[in-house]
Design an enzyme around this catalytic site. Structure first.
Site, PDB file in Angstrom:
ATOM      1  N   ASP A  51      24.859  40.328  51.287  1.00 46.22           N
ATOM      2  CA  ASP A  51      23.536  40.528  51.894  1.00 46.22           C
ATOM      3  C   ASP A  51      23.537  41.460  53.104  1.00 46.22           C
ATOM      4  OD1 ASP A  51      22.305  38.900  50.012  1.00 46.22           O
ATOM      5  OD2 ASP A  51      22.479  37.115  51.255  1.00 46.22           O
ATOM      6  N   ASP A  77      21.445  27.338  54.928  1.00 46.87           N
ATOM      7  CA  ASP A  77      21.561  26.995  53.512  1.00 46.87           C
ATOM      8  C   ASP A  77      22.993  27.009  53.005  1.00 46.87           C
ATOM      9  OD1 ASP A  77      21.721  29.747  53.712  1.00 46.87           O
ATOM     10  OD2 ASP A  77      20.129  30.168  52.276  1.00 46.87           O
TER      11      ASP A  77
END
Length: 748
Positions: free
Chosen positions: A470, A61
């Site tokens: 993340d 992504d």
């Protein structure tokens, strides 16, 4: 009746492969990824070519696309993306040509929101992704938007490979090409372009856009080689209304597939040609994060009948379904993944009788004991977790966000699936049907998809310490070996910045933005990041921003996100620093323990009392947005500031600045080892110099520059990247990107 294909000449413009321009003399550099090894981010799509063995691709992504190598590693294909083409790294769909396997197509574009100024693209390769031509679309795509795991939205007709279909977002519907993707026309007869919007009230535009077409599947059995396949299925993101459509004449007319269950959104439409069956997974959300209910159906094309083959029910069904794979060598063998089973673990089901019965990857023994039917290895990325089968409920070892799930069409034992952190898979899949125990390994070697938010290369200890989105962050003793662990205690999901004390460089500070529930959002290490302790001086409500620690590690200045600029001296509670606007860019002097610096707008500030008070000392031309302050670790008051209007150098602690000639905009700036001992440090900058945006090094305090990026390495958006020079290795620089991890470059 309106014609089914409306030419839209303004829609596309064919361009050549992106060019590379020099503003200064080029110095060849050798660029490599700093190995993190696990992927690091969401892998929404994996596609095998059905006619040439070993050809497979993965899309991410924010990190571009990759090609599979024979040794299970991956080669990145879009590293040339630069300041003007950074949204190539958002890959919304991928297609590999089943007739001419050398042909590869990517649908790229990062966001449909206003903050992405660029249109979407169809990227066309005739050499397995070694080079591309680019077709610019009139509208945007969303490789990092909700619903990015659906698909594939882009397909090549296996009977006539000059024909392609592409399902767009934002209500732009279905497009068709009959010239290998060079030009496209709108398929106007499709009854729906999708109506589902995740959150119409979202004013940012991220969740308030129409998801659009979910997937396109060409029925290869419906035609003959040399002519377009007449039958094509399309799934659209809608709920409560028909969302699967079919054409029997290659797109001229369309109808709803009769008997369909339109309760949920169709995520995948996977054809099993030998069975004449279409398998469709559904979820009640667009994904990849949401989805609390779903189903799996099979559609018998010849008999036009539907069968509910959902592998879970009752209390065992609390998730939607994502990836669907069929074994092309063994008809009736099918697998489906839970899109998001957050507890007690992810889940994958397998059937060898077309969905009549199923076996899971885990099931309950006597609660809370679990039966897990796999071996597990994360040798390539040991920081992913314990390198054994974890039977404790709540450890997401199998994965999450599982929209990509494939079986090698030439090898029934070879399977791969994408998660929110890596690619898993193995080479003994058929053991599932005998011993009901398969090998799962992290197989993302070469895919470096992390978003890097902070970098330091201290003068002693490990070569590199990173703050990572993340994945919290890593210490790299060896740049070519994946770390054993990531930051712990605290292990926030994201660390946003990191700094070291100039005179005590083994003392490190970092900050995160995990929210109030995560406790203290600032932590300290006295052993170069090996171990950490939450800083008790911080309030749990404070997070984010940038951080600087004084030269002797006695004071910390924190330009927080939403709570202004704060200071803590000698471990006292953080309090407001006087004299600085919110959002000020900050840095500490690396020699004088009492000195900190700040920049906001055109103003430059200095503190000589450990960050308690700041005073405006000078101006930075007509700057409106400073980005970075780099401090010479070997000279008091020697510093550089990068801004939207240029690059500025001071040798008197910020009392005066000199603008660097020819630099009109600069983002990251850093200093590294000198060419020879005693010389001024090398200066590295991401900047626009003589009208050309790139990465540069100067060995003479900015008088002359060499360009160190090249046509193969553009590093994406410079405004999103961080940069640090190595103080021990002349010429070495680290670039932390927003999606392709960390690169390190050495003079070739």
């Amino acid at each position: 009746m309106l014609p089914s294909l409306l030419p839209i000449a303004a829609l596309v413009a064919l361009a050549s492969s992106p060019s590379f321009t020099l503003a200064a003399d080029a110095q060849p550099y050798s660029w490599k990824n700093v190995k993190i090894g696990g992927g690091g981010g969401f892998v929404p799509g994996i596609v095998f070519n059905p006619t040439e063995q070993g050809v497979a691709y993965a899309r991410t992504d924010i990190g571009g696309a990759y090609k599979l190598n024979p040794d299970d590693s991956w080669t990145p294909l879009l590293d040339f993306a630069n300041s003007e083409t950074w949204n190539y790294w958002g890959v919304d769909a991928l297609a590999t040509d089943p007739v001419e396997p050398n042909r590869l197509y990517l649908a790229t574009g990062m966001y449909t929101s206003d903050w992405d100024p660029y249109p979407g693209h169809i990227m066309i390769s005739e050499d397995y992704g070694a080079s591309f031509s680019v077709v610019d679309l009139e509208f945007k795509l969303g490789g990092n938007m909700p619903g990015r795991g659906m698909g594939e939205r882009l397909v090549v007709d296996p009977n006539d490979n000059s024909v392609l279909y592409f399902g767009a977002r934002s209500g732009n519907g279905l497009l068709k090409s009959t010239d290998y993707g060079a030009t496209w026309e709108a398929v106007s007869a499709l009854p729906s372009a999708g109506t589902y919007i995740p959150d119409a009230s979202d004013t940012t535009g991220y969740n308030s856009d129409i998801i659009g077409i979910s997937w396109v599947t060409v029925d290869s059995t419906s035609g003959a080689s040399g002519s377009p396949s007449p039958r094509v299925f399309v799934g659209v993101a809608s709920m409560g209304e028909d969302n699967i459509f079919v054409t029997e004449n290659a797109g001229s007319t369309w109808s709803s597939v009769t008997g369909q269950n339109n309760t949920y959104i169709p995520h995948k439409g996977t054809l099993s040609p030998s069975e004449g069956v279409l398998y469709i997974s559904y979820s009640d959300g667009a994904g990849p994060y949401d989805g609390t209910m779903g189903s799996l159906y099979k559609y018998d094309i010849a008999n036009a009948t539907w069968t509910d083959i959902t592998p879970a029910s009752g209390d065992d069904l609390y998730f939607g379904f994502g990836g669907v794979a069929v074994d092309l060598q063994v008809p009736g063998t099918i697998m489906v993944a839970a899109l998001n089973s957050w507890y007690p673990d992810g889940q994958i089901y397998r059937s060898t009788d077309s969905g009549a019965t199923w076996s899971p990857l885990w099931d309950w023994a006597v609660y809370p004991e679990m039966n897990k039917y796999y071996y597990y290895s994360d040798d390539l990325a040991p920081w992913l977790g314990p390198n054994y089968v974890e039977t404790t409920p709540g450890t997401l070892q199998i994965g999450w966000m599982m929209e990509a799930l494939v079986i090698d069409p030439f090898d029934s034992d070879h399977w791969l699936y994408g998660t929110g952190a890596t690619i898993y898979g193995g080479h003994d899949l058929t053991a599932w049907d005998t011993t009901h125990n398969v090998s799962i390994s992290s197989l993302a070697d070469g895919i470096e998809e992390d978003a890097i938010l902070g970098l330091i290369s201290p003068p002693v200890g490990p070569s590199l310490i990173s703050a990572v989105g993340d994945n919290t962050g890593f210490v790299h003793e060896d740049l070519d070996t994946a770390p054993v662990t990531r930051f712990t205690n605290p292990e926030w999901s994201t660390s946003v910045d990191v700094d070291y004390a100039g005179n005590v460089p083994t003392t490190i500070v970092r900050v995160g933005n995990a929210g109030d529930e995560a406790g203290k959002q600032i932590a300290l290490s006295t052993d170069s990041g090996a171990t950490w302790t939450p800083d008790s001086a911080a309030d749990n409500a404070v997070q984010g921003g940038k951080v600087a620690i004084s030269a002797n590690a006695t004071s910390i200045v924190w330009s927080s996100s939403g709570n202004g600029v704060l200071v803590s001296a000698n471990s006292a509670a953080f309090a407001a620093a006087s004299g600085l606007p919110d959002g000020t860019v900050i840095a500490s002097d690396k020699v004088d323990d009492s000195v900190f610096y700040g920049a906001s707008g055109a103003d430059f500030y200095v503190s000589s009392d450990g960050g308690a008070t700041f005073t405006a000392a000078s101006t930075l031309g007509d700057s409106t947005a400073p980005f970075d302050i780099a401090v010479n670790p070997g000279a008091l008051g020697d510093l550089w500031v990068s801004t939207d209007k240029g690059l500025y150098h001071s040798t008197d602690g910020g009392a005066t600045f000199t603008a660097v000639e020819s630099v009109t905009q600069a983002w990251a700036v850093s200093l590294g080892a000198s060419p020879t001992e005693g010389d001024y440090p090398a200066v590295y900058v991401a900047a626009t110099l003589d009208g050309v945006t790139g990465y540069y090094r100067s060995d003479d305090e900015g008088a002359n520059w060499v360009q160190i990026d090249d046509a193969a390495h553009g590093f994406g958006s410079p405004g999103s990247n961080v940069l640090t020079g190595d103080p021990r290795v002349y010429g070495r620089v680290y670039i932390g990107t927003n999606g392709r991890g960390i690169f390190y470059g050495d003079i070739a």
